[in-house]
Design a protein around this motif. Sequence first.
Motif, PDB file in Angstrom:
ATOM      1  N   THR A   1       1.195  -1.036   0.205  1.00  0.00           N
ATOM      2  CA  THR A   1      -0.681  -0.033   0.255  1.00  0.00           C
ATOM      3  C   THR A   1       0.854   1.238   0.164  1.00  0.00           C
ATOM      4  O   THR A   1       2.214   0.879   0.281  1.00  0.00           O
ATOM      5  N   ARG A   2       0.659   2.408  -0.855  1.00  0.00           N
ATOM      6  CA  ARG A   2       1.540   3.475  -1.023  1.00  0.00           C
ATOM      7  C   ARG A   2       0.927   4.681   0.091  1.00  0.00           C
ATOM      8  O   ARG A   2      -0.655   4.875  -0.172  1.00  0.00           O
ATOM      9  N   LEU A   3       1.504   5.222   0.856  1.00  0.00           N
ATOM     10  CA  LEU A   3       0.846   6.618   1.559  1.00  0.00           C
ATOM     11  C   LEU A   3       0.137   7.453   1.043  1.00  0.00           C
ATOM     12  O   LEU A   3       1.012   7.406   0.012  1.00  0.00           O
ATOM     13  N   ILE A   4      -0.462   7.861   1.750  1.00  0.00           N
ATOM     14  CA  ILE A   4      -1.533   8.869   0.640  1.00  0.00           C
ATOM     15  C   ILE A   4      -1.461  10.176   1.758  1.00  0.00           C
ATOM     16  O   ILE A   4      -2.077  10.781   1.297  1.00  0.00           O
ATOM     17  N   THR A   5      -1.130   9.699   2.942  1.00  0.00           N
ATOM     18  CA  THR A   5      -1.660  11.246   3.935  1.00  0.00           C
ATOM     19  C   THR A   5      -1.047  11.110   4.557  1.00  0.00           C
ATOM     20  O   THR A   5      -0.251   9.939   5.140  1.00  0.00           O
ATOM     21  N   GLY A   6      -0.589  12.309   5.350  1.00  0.00           N
ATOM     22  CA  GLY A   6       0.580  12.397   6.230  1.00  0.00           C
ATOM     23  C   GLY A   6      -0.557  12.054   7.982  1.00  0.00           C
ATOM     24  O   GLY A   6      -1.399  11.751   7.960  1.00  0.00           O
ATOM     25  N   ILE A   7       0.267  12.477   9.063  1.00  0.00           N
ATOM     26  CA  ILE A   7      -0.173  12.071  10.143  1.00  0.00           C
ATOM     27  C   ILE A   7      -0.955  13.124  10.665  1.00  0.00           C
ATOM     28  O   ILE A   7      -0.987  14.316  10.189  1.00  0.00           O
ATOM     29  N   GLY A   8      -2.518  12.727  11.184  1.00  0.00           N
ATOM     30  CA  GLY A   8      -3.514  13.284  11.227  1.00  0.00           C
ATOM     31  C   GLY A   8      -2.580  14.418  12.759  1.00  0.00           C
ATOM     32  O   GLY A   8      -2.634  13.846  13.888  1.00  0.00           O
ATOM     33  N   VAL A   9      -3.313  15.409  12.322  1.00  0.00           N
ATOM     34  CA  VAL A   9      -3.036  16.626  13.179  1.00  0.00           C
ATOM     35  C   VAL A   9      -3.868  17.233  14.406  1.00  0.00           C
ATOM     36  O   VAL A   9      -5.428  17.267  13.556  1.00  0.00           O
ATOM     37  N   LEU A  10      -4.059  17.021  15.305  1.00  0.00           N
ATOM     38  CA  LEU A  10      -5.031  17.215  16.660  1.00  0.00           C
ATOM     39  C   LEU A  10      -5.065  18.464  17.001  1.00  0.00           C
ATOM     40  O   LEU A  10      -5.601  19.023  17.096  1.00  0.00           O
TER      41      LEU A  10
ATOM     42  N   THR B   1     -11.745   9.710   1.470  1.00  0.00           N
ATOM     43  CA  THR B   1     -11.996   8.313   2.168  1.00  0.00           C
ATOM     44  C   THR B   1     -11.080   7.963   2.857  1.00  0.00           C
ATOM     45  O   THR B   1     -10.843   7.515   3.930  1.00  0.00           O
ATOM     46  N   ALA B   2      -9.726   9.069   2.992  1.00  0.00           N
ATOM     47  CA  ALA B   2      -8.500   8.340   3.337  1.00  0.00           C
ATOM     48  C   ALA B   2      -8.694   9.476   4.374  1.00  0.00           C
ATOM     49  O   ALA B   2      -7.490   9.799   5.280  1.00  0.00           O
ATOM     50  N   ASP B   3      -9.326  10.559   4.579  1.00  0.00           N
ATOM     51  CA  ASP B   3      -9.304  11.632   5.352  1.00  0.00           C
ATOM     52  C   ASP B   3      -8.804  11.208   7.340  1.00  0.00           C
ATOM     53  O   ASP B   3     -10.337  10.664   7.177  1.00  0.00           O
ATOM     54  N   ILE B   4      -8.386  11.360   7.722  1.00  0.00           N
ATOM     55  CA  ILE B   4      -8.003  11.476   8.811  1.00  0.00           C
ATOM     56  C   ILE B   4      -8.601  12.911  10.092  1.00  0.00           C
ATOM     57  O   ILE B   4      -8.162  13.455   9.558  1.00  0.00           O
ATOM     58  N   ALA B   5      -9.484  12.310  10.894  1.00  0.00           N
ATOM     59  CA  ALA B   5     -10.214  13.522  11.563  1.00  0.00           C
ATOM     60  C   ALA B   5      -9.970  13.942  12.336  1.00  0.00           C
ATOM     61  O   ALA B   5      -9.251  14.515  13.444  1.00  0.00           O
ATOM     62  N   ASP B   6      -9.862  12.538  13.547  1.00  0.00           N
ATOM     63  CA  ASP B   6      -8.936  12.921  14.888  1.00  0.00           C
ATOM     64  C   ASP B   6      -8.199  11.227  15.442  1.00  0.00           C
ATOM     65  O   ASP B   6      -8.734  10.051  14.998  1.00  0.00           O
ATOM     66  N   PHE B   7      -7.546  11.746  16.551  1.00  0.00           N
ATOM     67  CA  PHE B   7      -6.699  10.302  16.582  1.00  0.00           C
ATOM     68  C   PHE B   7      -6.838   9.836  18.141  1.00  0.00           C
ATOM     69  O   PHE B   7      -6.300  11.249  18.528  1.00  0.00           O
ATOM     70  N   TYR B   8      -7.396   9.591  18.877  1.00  0.00           N
ATOM     71  CA  TYR B   8      -7.264   9.275  20.260  1.00  0.00           C
ATOM     72  C   TYR B   8      -6.770   7.924  21.045  1.00  0.00           C
ATOM     73  O   TYR B   8      -6.826   7.462  20.485  1.00  0.00           O
TER      74      TYR B   8
ATOM     75  N   ASP C   1     -13.465   2.397   2.625  1.00  0.00           N
ATOM     76  CA  ASP C   1     -13.510   2.097   1.419  1.00  0.00           C
ATOM     77  C   ASP C   1     -12.118   1.342   1.994  1.00  0.00           C
ATOM     78  O   ASP C   1     -11.255   0.337   2.330  1.00  0.00           O
ATOM     79  N   GLU C   2     -12.929  -0.226   0.841  1.00  0.00           N
ATOM     80  CA  GLU C   2     -11.247  -0.897   1.057  1.00  0.00           C
ATOM     81  C   GLU C   2     -10.224  -0.646   0.493  1.00  0.00           C
ATOM     82  O   GLU C   2      -9.829  -1.923   0.519  1.00  0.00           O
ATOM     83  N   ASP C   3     -10.086  -0.086   0.134  1.00  0.00           N
ATOM     84  CA  ASP C   3      -8.578   0.528  -0.705  1.00  0.00           C
ATOM     85  C   ASP C   3      -7.719   1.378  -0.158  1.00  0.00           C
ATOM     86  O   ASP C   3      -7.070   1.477  -0.388  1.00  0.00           O
ATOM     87  N   ILE C   4      -7.963   1.601   1.289  1.00  0.00           N
ATOM     88  CA  ILE C   4      -7.636   1.965   2.296  1.00  0.00           C
ATOM     89  C   ILE C   4      -7.358   1.236   3.805  1.00  0.00           C
ATOM     90  O   ILE C   4      -8.428   0.751   4.100  1.00  0.00           O
ATOM     91  N   LEU C   5      -6.127   1.493   3.978  1.00  0.00           N
ATOM     92  CA  LEU C   5      -5.455   0.983   5.108  1.00  0.00           C
ATOM     93  C   LEU C   5      -5.043   1.850   5.770  1.00  0.00           C
ATOM     94  O   LEU C   5      -4.398   2.637   5.966  1.00  0.00           O
ATOM     95  N   THR C   6      -5.641   1.376   6.925  1.00  0.00           N
ATOM     96  CA  THR C   6      -5.838   2.008   8.411  1.00  0.00           C
ATOM     97  C   THR C   6      -4.435   1.576   9.526  1.00  0.00           C
ATOM     98  O   THR C   6      -4.994   0.736   9.989  1.00  0.00           O
ATOM     99  N   GLU C   7      -3.305   2.488   9.379  1.00  0.00           N
ATOM    100  CA  GLU C   7      -2.456   2.115  10.329  1.00  0.00           C
ATOM    101  C   GLU C   7      -1.809   2.241  11.712  1.00  0.00           C
ATOM    102  O   GLU C   7      -2.016   4.097  11.442  1.00  0.00           O
TER     103      GLU C   7
ATOM    104  N   ALA D   1       2.902   7.471  19.876  1.00  0.00           N
ATOM    105  CA  ALA D   1       1.572   7.097  18.436  1.00  0.00           C
ATOM    106  C   ALA D   1       1.311   7.955  17.323  1.00  0.00           C
ATOM    107  O   ALA D   1       0.986   9.011  17.420  1.00  0.00           O
ATOM    108  N   TRP D   2       0.766   7.437  16.464  1.00  0.00           N
ATOM    109  CA  TRP D   2       0.294   8.703  15.516  1.00  0.00           C
ATOM    110  C   TRP D   2      -0.074   7.872  14.268  1.00  0.00           C
ATOM    111  O   TRP D   2      -0.290   6.267  14.571  1.00  0.00           O
ATOM    112  N   VAL D   3      -0.934   8.342  13.012  1.00  0.00           N
ATOM    113  CA  VAL D   3      -1.776   6.933  12.627  1.00  0.00           C
ATOM    114  C   VAL D   3      -1.531   7.713  10.859  1.00  0.00           C
ATOM    115  O   VAL D   3      -0.943   8.534  10.888  1.00  0.00           O
ATOM    116  N   THR D   4      -1.821   7.002  10.251  1.00  0.00           N
ATOM    117  CA  THR D   4      -1.434   7.530   8.312  1.00  0.00           C
ATOM    118  C   THR D   4      -2.983   6.229   7.529  1.00  0.00           C
ATOM    119  O   THR D   4      -2.851   5.374   8.457  1.00  0.00           O
ATOM    120  N   THR D   5      -3.054   6.699   6.880  1.00  0.00           N
ATOM    121  CA  THR D   5      -4.305   6.262   6.124  1.00  0.00           C
ATOM    122  C   THR D   5      -2.862   5.885   4.801  1.00  0.00           C
ATOM    123  O   THR D   5      -2.195   6.390   4.245  1.00  0.00           O
TER     124      THR D   5
END
Length: 225
Positions: free
Chosen positions: A4-13, A35-42, A73-79, A217-221
């Motif tokens: 999978t290819r990274l398409i977004t950076g770290i979610g910023v709070l 569909t890869a848009d990160i809103a929040d991470f807790y 989205d089945e093409d999006i891996l959340t990590e 910890a941080w999140v990528t899609t």
Amino acid sequence: MKKTRLITGIGVLVAAGAFLISADHIDAPSSMGTTADIADFYAFEPTEGSDLTTFVVDLQSNVLPDLAYGTFDEDILTEINIDLDGDLVEDKVIQAIPRNGRMYYFYGDPGQTGLSSSILENNPLGDVEISSSSAVIETTSDGVRIFAGPRQDPFFFDFFQFNAVIGGMAPEGFKTPDEAEDTFDGANTLSIVVEMPNAMLGTPTGTNALGLTVYKAWVTTNRKQ
């Protein structure tokens, strides 16, 4: 292994809200509003002194209450990336990817670090039905609790008063908590939730502003190539 290819950076709070839709934060241009848009991470202890850590990722912040819910989205891996030695490189990853109405979770050492990821297909953590009208929570034999589905946006923000204050149109300043209006009340996100025993995660090495020991910890899609 699927790549999978990274398409977004770290979610910023720390950021402003999205106008008239729901809370959102600064994303890379290629993922904003997708569909890869990160809103929040807790990440938090479910109770004080608990030996568990709960991770919550909110995606697709423009899921409005009067419209049909968005779908994963089945093409999006959340990590969820976890750094255990302080070098800001992930040592463990929690992965979530949807397939046919279920969310599948994987956990372990990252197959690779940086801008690309590979699904840890040999390290399944569990899977759960994606919730719709009622919440479905699964608990695995390892004591891991998992959930995926729509939830109300937890971000409380008086967006219009904020704009009035920074625009010099509100000399009285910000409203009191009792007077403030939650601009995003009723808006929804798509949530991915994982609660894991700390013994599975490893020893945390980070320290937060309160001096408490925490996981870094941080999140990528990631989008499938």
